[in-house]
Design a protein around this motif. Structure first.
Motif, PDB file in Angstrom:
ATOM      1  N   ALA A 179       0.816  -1.221   0.000  1.00 45.02           N
ATOM      2  CA  ALA A 179       0.000   0.000   0.000  1.00 45.02           C
ATOM      3  C   ALA A 179       0.848   1.269   0.000  1.00 45.02           C
ATOM      4  CB  ALA A 179      -0.933   0.006   1.207  1.00 45.02           C
ATOM      5  N   PHE A 180       2.083   1.189   0.453  1.00 41.92           N
ATOM      6  CA  PHE A 180       2.921   2.390   0.585  1.00 41.92           C
ATOM      7  C   PHE A 180       3.755   2.629  -0.668  1.00 41.92           C
ATOM      8  CE2 PHE A 180       6.876   4.531   1.518  1.00 41.92           C
ATOM      9  CZ  PHE A 180       6.464   5.608   2.270  1.00 41.92           C
ATOM     10  N   SER A 181       3.825   3.879  -1.064  1.00 42.67           N
ATOM     11  CA  SER A 181       4.731   4.259  -2.151  1.00 42.67           C
ATOM     12  C   SER A 181       4.964   5.762  -2.104  1.00 42.67           C
ATOM     13  CB  SER A 181       4.173   3.858  -3.522  1.00 42.67           C
ATOM     14  OG  SER A 181       3.019   4.617  -3.838  1.00 42.67           O
ATOM     15  N   ILE A 182       6.096   6.187  -2.651  1.00 49.14           N
ATOM     16  CA  ILE A 182       6.429   7.604  -2.805  1.00 49.14           C
ATOM     17  C   ILE A 182       6.818   7.814  -4.267  1.00 49.14           C
ATOM     18  CG2 ILE A 182       7.981   9.482  -2.173  1.00 49.14           C
ATOM     19  CD1 ILE A 182       8.439   8.129   0.505  1.00 49.14           C
ATOM     20  N   THR A 183       6.173   8.748  -4.920  1.00 49.54           N
ATOM     21  CA  THR A 183       6.521   9.060  -6.300  1.00 49.54           C
ATOM     22  C   THR A 183       7.424  10.291  -6.323  1.00 49.54           C
ATOM     23  OG1 THR A 183       4.466   8.130  -7.157  1.00 49.54           O
ATOM     24  CG2 THR A 183       5.656   9.653  -8.586  1.00 49.54           C
ATOM     25  N   VAL A 184       8.612  10.114  -6.854  1.00 52.62           N
ATOM     26  CA  VAL A 184       9.614  11.186  -6.917  1.00 52.62           C
ATOM     27  C   VAL A 184       9.644  11.744  -8.342  1.00 52.62           C
ATOM     28  CG1 VAL A 184      12.058  11.754  -6.626  1.00 52.62           C
ATOM     29  CG2 VAL A 184      10.981  10.045  -5.133  1.00 52.62           C
ATOM     30  N   THR A 185       9.608  13.062  -8.460  1.00 53.38           N
ATOM     31  CA  THR A 185       9.624  13.700  -9.783  1.00 53.38           C
ATOM     32  C   THR A 185      10.878  14.540 -10.012  1.00 53.38           C
ATOM     33  OG1 THR A 185       8.344  15.563  -8.891  1.00 53.38           O
ATOM     34  CG2 THR A 185       7.108  13.760  -9.928  1.00 53.38           C
ATOM     35  N   ASP A 186      11.636  14.812  -8.951  1.00 55.13           N
ATOM     36  CA  ASP A 186      12.852  15.625  -9.059  1.00 55.13           C
ATOM     37  C   ASP A 186      14.070  14.707  -9.137  1.00 55.13           C
ATOM     38  OD1 ASP A 186      15.056  17.286  -8.677  1.00 55.13           O
ATOM     39  OD2 ASP A 186      13.974  18.634  -7.328  1.00 55.13           O
ATOM     40  N   ARG A 187      14.816  14.767 -10.225  1.00 56.81           N
ATOM     41  CA  ARG A 187      15.969  13.882 -10.426  1.00 56.81           C
ATOM     42  C   ARG A 187      17.004  14.033  -9.321  1.00 56.81           C
ATOM     43  NH1 ARG A 187      19.402  10.872 -10.314  1.00 56.81           N
ATOM     44  NH2 ARG A 187      20.562   9.815 -11.979  1.00 56.81           N
ATOM     45  N   MET A 235      17.039  11.695  -6.410  1.00 60.19           N
ATOM     46  CA  MET A 235      17.472  10.311  -6.624  1.00 60.19           C
ATOM     47  C   MET A 235      18.988  10.211  -6.768  1.00 60.19           C
ATOM     48  SD  MET A 235      14.663   8.526  -6.571  1.00 60.19           S
ATOM     49  CE  MET A 235      14.941   6.956  -7.424  1.00 60.19           C
ATOM     50  N   ASP A 236      19.706  11.250  -6.339  1.00 62.23           N
ATOM     51  CA  ASP A 236      21.160  11.245  -6.424  1.00 62.23           C
ATOM     52  C   ASP A 236      21.738  10.062  -5.650  1.00 62.23           C
ATOM     53  OD1 ASP A 236      21.180  13.468  -7.970  1.00 62.23           O
ATOM     54  OD2 ASP A 236      21.849  14.852  -6.404  1.00 62.23           O
ATOM     55  N   GLY A 237      22.719   9.410  -6.256  1.00 63.07           N
ATOM     56  CA  GLY A 237      23.381   8.278  -5.619  1.00 63.07           C
ATOM     57  C   GLY A 237      22.754   6.941  -5.923  1.00 63.07           C
ATOM     58  N   LYS A 256      14.807  10.497 -16.538  1.00 59.64           N
ATOM     59  CA  LYS A 256      13.859  11.608 -16.405  1.00 59.64           C
ATOM     60  C   LYS A 256      12.731  11.315 -15.423  1.00 59.64           C
ATOM     61  CE  LYS A 256      14.622  13.514 -21.042  1.00 59.64           C
ATOM     62  NZ  LYS A 256      13.991  13.888 -22.333  1.00 59.64           N
ATOM     63  N   GLY A 257      12.491  10.025 -15.158  1.00 59.72           N
ATOM     64  CA  GLY A 257      11.450   9.682 -14.200  1.00 59.72           C
ATOM     65  C   GLY A 257      10.056   9.830 -14.760  1.00 59.72           C
ATOM     66  N   PRO A 258       9.059   9.853 -13.891  1.00 61.43           N
ATOM     67  CA  PRO A 258       9.158   9.806 -12.424  1.00 61.43           C
ATOM     68  C   PRO A 258       9.608   8.434 -11.918  1.00 61.43           C
ATOM     69  CG  PRO A 258       6.877   9.629 -13.088  1.00 61.43           C
ATOM     70  CD  PRO A 258       7.656   9.882 -14.355  1.00 61.43           C
ATOM     71  N   TRP A 259       9.859   8.363 -10.578  1.00 56.92           N
ATOM     72  CA  TRP A 259      10.338   7.143  -9.962  1.00 56.92           C
ATOM     73  C   TRP A 259       9.438   6.799  -8.778  1.00 56.92           C
ATOM     74  CZ3 TRP A 259      13.070  11.502 -11.072  1.00 56.92           C
ATOM     75  CH2 TRP A 259      13.986  11.428 -12.139  1.00 56.92           C
ATOM     76  N   LYS A 260       9.005   5.560  -8.713  1.00 56.57           N
ATOM     77  CA  LYS A 260       8.111   5.118  -7.647  1.00 56.57           C
ATOM     78  C   LYS A 260       8.882   4.275  -6.642  1.00 56.57           C
ATOM     79  CE  LYS A 260       3.711   2.711  -6.852  1.00 56.57           C
ATOM     80  NZ  LYS A 260       2.615   1.954  -7.513  1.00 56.57           N
TER      81      LYS A 260
END
Length: 226
Positions: free
Chosen positions: A22-30, A33-35, A59-63
């Motif tokens: 049920a848990f997730s975080i969607t990241v839109t800023d590259r 995600m450094d490292g 370019k993402g996004p990343w879940k």
């Protein structure tokens, strides 16, 4: 009583699984995600993409999810301490609230175990469990654990102090939090041994690993897996 305990254990496991999914975080800023290694960028970008044919890991996004293939490498490699904290807190509090709250189930399991112990003539459930183990008594187990603690704690404290010093010298400010440990331990390992788990990944694709495992089973047990 045994059947009810089994049902509760299964419900407990299901709640943990449901809470994890049920848990997730969607990241839109590259930059957030450094490292993160390329393999995880690909995994998280694929998870976030609506169109699986147009995935762009740069370019993402990343879940981000709490599934181990995502959680563990993210905690080891992400330079974003805030995101690591969010992921860590979500992971350790799975199934502790809402529809997936396991609190009541834990108490019910404890109650059933007390009843089972009394019916079988044991002082507590620890005595019930130890009866089928190699150890002779609960006291013997506790003595072993205490002995291990005495011998291992000083070494653990030295290693933690070394990790704190390494992190400080490499730019970390303040105390190390629990969500910092995997990240800095991985950086320390890379420096000490000039080695990264990601460097091994190309040599162990899934197909090769499965074939190796099946061959090993065939050699050890004389079975063929198809």
């Amino acid at each position: 009583m045994v059947m009810k305990s089994a049902m509760l254990a299964q419900q407990f496991a299901n709640n943990v699984l449901d809470a994890t999914k049920a848990f997730s975080i969607t990241v839109t800023d590259r930059s957030h995600m450094d490292g993160v290694p390329d393999s995880l960028l690909q995994l998280t970008a694929t998870a976030a993409a609506q169109d699986k044919d147009s995935v762009d890991p740069e370019k993402g996004p990343w879940k981000l999810t709490l599934d181990i293939p995502c959680f563990e490498p993210f905690m080891k490699h992400s330079r974003n301490g805030s995101l690591r904290e969010q992921m860590y807190r979500a992971y350790i509090t799975r199934a502790s609230q809402g529809d997936q709250d396991n609190t009541g189930i834990i108490e019910e399991i404890r109650k059933l175990r007390r009843e089972q112990s009394a019916l079988l003539g044991y002082k507590n459930y620890a005595d019930v469990s130890i009866d089928t183990k190699m150890a002779d008594s609960v006291e013997e187990v506790m003595s072993l654990l205490q002995s291990l603690k005495v011998k291992s704690k000083p070494a653990a404290e030295r290693e933690f102090a070394q990790l704190e010093e390494f992190a400080r010298k490499n730019g970390h400010e303040g105390k190390l939090h629990l969500w910092d440990l995997s990240f800095w331990a991985e950086r320390q390992r890379e420096q000490l041994f000039s080695f990264s788990e990601e460097e091994l990944r190309p040599y162990f694709p899934l197909e090769r690993v499965l074939n190796g495992m099946f061959q090993l089973c065939s050699h050890l047990f004389g079975i063929t897996i198809q």
